[in-house]
Write a protein that holds these residues in place. Structure first.
Motif, PDB file in Angstrom:
ATOM      1  N   LEU A  97       1.057  -1.202   0.028  1.00 58.99           N
ATOM      2  CA  LEU A  97       0.045   0.066  -0.083  1.00 58.99           C
ATOM      3  C   LEU A  97       0.994   1.120   0.117  1.00 58.99           C
ATOM      4  N   GLY A  98       0.797   1.973  -1.063  1.00 62.04           N
ATOM      5  CA  GLY A  98       1.872   3.071  -1.408  1.00 62.04           C
ATOM      6  C   GLY A  98       3.107   2.568  -2.340  1.00 62.04           C
ATOM      7  N   ALA A  99       2.846   1.700  -3.211  1.00 60.24           N
ATOM      8  CA  ALA A  99       3.786   1.453  -3.871  1.00 60.24           C
ATOM      9  C   ALA A  99       4.395   2.075  -5.090  1.00 60.24           C
ATOM     10  N   THR A 100       3.918   3.269  -5.354  1.00 60.44           N
ATOM     11  CA  THR A 100       4.497   4.223  -6.208  1.00 60.44           C
ATOM     12  C   THR A 100       5.660   5.117  -5.829  1.00 60.44           C
ATOM     13  N   VAL A 111       0.356  -7.503  -5.137  1.00 61.42           N
ATOM     14  CA  VAL A 111      -0.616  -6.390  -5.312  1.00 61.42           C
ATOM     15  C   VAL A 111      -0.029  -5.155  -5.227  1.00 61.42           C
ATOM     16  N   ALA A 112       0.124  -4.217  -6.064  1.00 60.18           N
ATOM     17  CA  ALA A 112       0.803  -2.925  -5.774  1.00 60.18           C
ATOM     18  C   ALA A 112      -0.433  -1.940  -5.691  1.00 60.18           C
ATOM     19  N   ALA A 113      -0.543  -1.060  -4.851  1.00 53.45           N
ATOM     20  CA  ALA A 113      -1.622  -0.120  -4.815  1.00 53.45           C
ATOM     21  C   ALA A 113      -0.875   1.459  -4.573  1.00 53.45           C
ATOM     22  N   GLY A 114      -1.322   2.164  -5.333  1.00 51.65           N
ATOM     23  CA  GLY A 114      -0.760   3.631  -5.245  1.00 51.65           C
ATOM     24  C   GLY A 114      -1.482   4.656  -6.219  1.00 51.65           C
ATOM     25  N   ARG A 115      -1.329   6.056  -5.913  1.00 48.99           N
ATOM     26  CA  ARG A 115      -2.133   6.945  -6.853  1.00 48.99           C
ATOM     27  C   ARG A 115      -1.625   6.993  -8.220  1.00 48.99           C
ATOM     28  N   ASP A 143      -2.142 -12.208   2.319  1.00 51.35           N
ATOM     29  CA  ASP A 143      -1.478 -12.773   3.749  1.00 51.35           C
ATOM     30  C   ASP A 143      -0.579 -11.574   4.517  1.00 51.35           C
ATOM     31  N   VAL A 144      -0.070 -10.680   3.765  1.00 55.59           N
ATOM     32  CA  VAL A 144       0.674  -9.556   4.593  1.00 55.59           C
ATOM     33  C   VAL A 144       0.352  -8.338   3.922  1.00 55.59           C
ATOM     34  N   VAL A 145       0.328  -7.215   4.451  1.00 56.76           N
ATOM     35  CA  VAL A 145       0.213  -5.770   3.917  1.00 56.76           C
ATOM     36  C   VAL A 145       1.390  -5.041   4.214  1.00 56.76           C
ATOM     37  N   LEU A 146       2.013  -4.503   3.471  1.00 53.63           N
ATOM     38  CA  LEU A 146       2.918  -3.647   3.906  1.00 53.63           C
ATOM     39  C   LEU A 146       2.639  -2.316   3.396  1.00 53.63           C
ATOM     40  N   ASP A 147       2.284  -1.425   4.400  1.00 54.94           N
ATOM     41  CA  ASP A 147       1.713  -0.114   4.343  1.00 54.94           C
ATOM     42  C   ASP A 147       2.444   1.080   4.522  1.00 54.94           C
ATOM     43  N   TYR A 148       2.932   1.892   3.536  1.00 58.72           N
ATOM     44  CA  TYR A 148       3.578   3.150   3.590  1.00 58.72           C
ATOM     45  C   TYR A 148       2.915   4.360   3.787  1.00 58.72           C
ATOM     46  N   LEU A 149       1.456   4.069   3.643  1.00 58.16           N
ATOM     47  CA  LEU A 149       0.844   5.026   3.597  1.00 58.16           C
ATOM     48  C   LEU A 149       0.000   5.819   5.138  1.00 58.16           C
ATOM     49  N   TRP A 150      -0.746   4.756   5.782  1.00 57.45           N
ATOM     50  CA  TRP A 150      -1.480   5.094   6.839  1.00 57.45           C
ATOM     51  C   TRP A 150      -2.475   6.127   6.687  1.00 57.45           C
ATOM     52  N   GLY A 151      -2.971   6.897   7.638  1.00 57.17           N
ATOM     53  CA  GLY A 151      -4.174   7.804   7.252  1.00 57.17           C
ATOM     54  C   GLY A 151      -5.170   7.261   6.726  1.00 57.17           C
TER      55      GLY A 151
END
Length: 321
Positions: A141-144, A164-168, A206-214
């Motif tokens: 989460l925040g892959a960009t 899975v890559a998620a970002g804006r 199974d795992v989320v790596l979260d660089y965003l929060w908020g």
């Protein structure tokens, strides 16, 4: 008194200035190395603003949290700073040998200085904070961002079966398919559309790596858990960065209705010995080109101008004393 040139923070409201300062003297067990390269990481900027959670608020300080240097015997080392007052953006730095590893002679120091800090965030998270099993699926989460993009590659390198890559940024998301992303999700202003896309792509991770929060995290948790087929199956949510907000409101039902575990990964959550143990294999992966690194270099003497310059997407600036 022996002097050297360094970047010096004299006010949390100003960029560092290039100034002569007293050359540091080693204490018990420490050594002094000639600094060859130091990365201008977001973590360095937050420390220089006094905004990082580890900041003591004392001034003046030399910024920089890690670097590549040369010991007196000629050996190259990657090292992490042990003191937030005496960082790495200087001609010389005091090093605790317990926070340094020797590098192969002839290695390109620039990608090592650029990549170790951002890459370490996901590398340590997946090797020290959660047990990533072969075939597990991971959402970044925040892959960009720089660190998030590396996290996609690192998850695959460490055995993830699906990422899975998620970002804006749509263009940067698309480029991540060549770096290991099996599916991409664009985080847009359309809440319903974004929630549906996250649910479809990441409900069974199974795992989320979260660089965003908020707010993005608040939304993602509900979207993912609501669509999860078996909520009793473990989901580890690793909080690494907070570029979207320092706080997130987590519904109490999310903790009661699912096997959801929150944990953080950063300074303090892993011992210095633990971090040091992860450095050699990470250096090998970067040196072997298994983690993509794009860099630009600039003289440390131009630190004031470089501080005000925004890095192009995907590029990390390295300052050369």
């Amino acid at each position: 008194m022996s002097t050297m040139n360094a970047a010096v923070v004299t006010s949390f409201d100003e960029p560092p200035h290039y100034l002569p300062v007293e050359r540091p003297a080693p204490h018990d067990g420490e050594i002094v190395v000639e600094v060859l390269a130091a990365g201008l990481h977001p973590r360095v900027r937050s420390g220089a603003r006094g905004a990082h959670y580890t900041s003591t608020g004392r001034l003046p300080l030399i910024p920089g949290i890690d670097g590549v240097g040369r010991r007196a015997d000629g050996a190259l080392v990657y090292f992490a700073a042990d003191d937030d007052q005496l960082g790495t953006m200087a001609q010389w730095a005091v090093v605790d040998p317990r926070r340094a590893i020797e590098l192969p002679q002839g290695v390109d120091v620039t990608p090592i200085a650029a990549a170790m800090n951002p890459a370490m965030s996901s590398w340590v998270a997946l090797r020290r904070r959660v047990e990533l099993e072969a075939g597990h699926s991971v959402l970044v989460l925040g892959a960009t961002g720089n660190a998030g993009g590396m996290a996609v590659e690192i998850a695959k390198l460490l055995g993830a079966g699906r990422v899975v890559a998620a970002g804006r940024d749509r263009a940067r998301l698309g480029a991540l398919t060549d770096r290991g992303a099996d599916e991409i999700v664009q985080l847009t202003g359309d809440r319903r559309e974004t929630d549906a896309a996250l649910a479809a792509a990441a409900a069974e991770v199974d795992v989320v790596l979260d660089y965003l929060w908020g707010e993005p995290t608040e939304r993602a948790i509900v979207a993912i858990l609501t669509a999860r087929a078996d909520r009793a199956r473990a989901l580890a949510w690793v909080q690494i960065g907070s570029v979207a907000g320092a706080a997130a409101s987590i519904p109490s039902a999310a903790l009661r209705s699912a096997n959801l575990r929150f944990l953080g990964s950063g300074q303090g959550s892993v011992s210095p010995r633990g971090y040091l143990g992860e450095l050699p294999p990470l250096v090998d992966a970067i040196a072997a080109g298994q983690i993509a690194v794009r860099t630009r270099t600039a003289p440390l003497a131009e630190v004031e101008a470089e501080w005000e310059r925004a890095d192009a997407p995907g590029i990390r600036t390295v300052l050369i004393p």
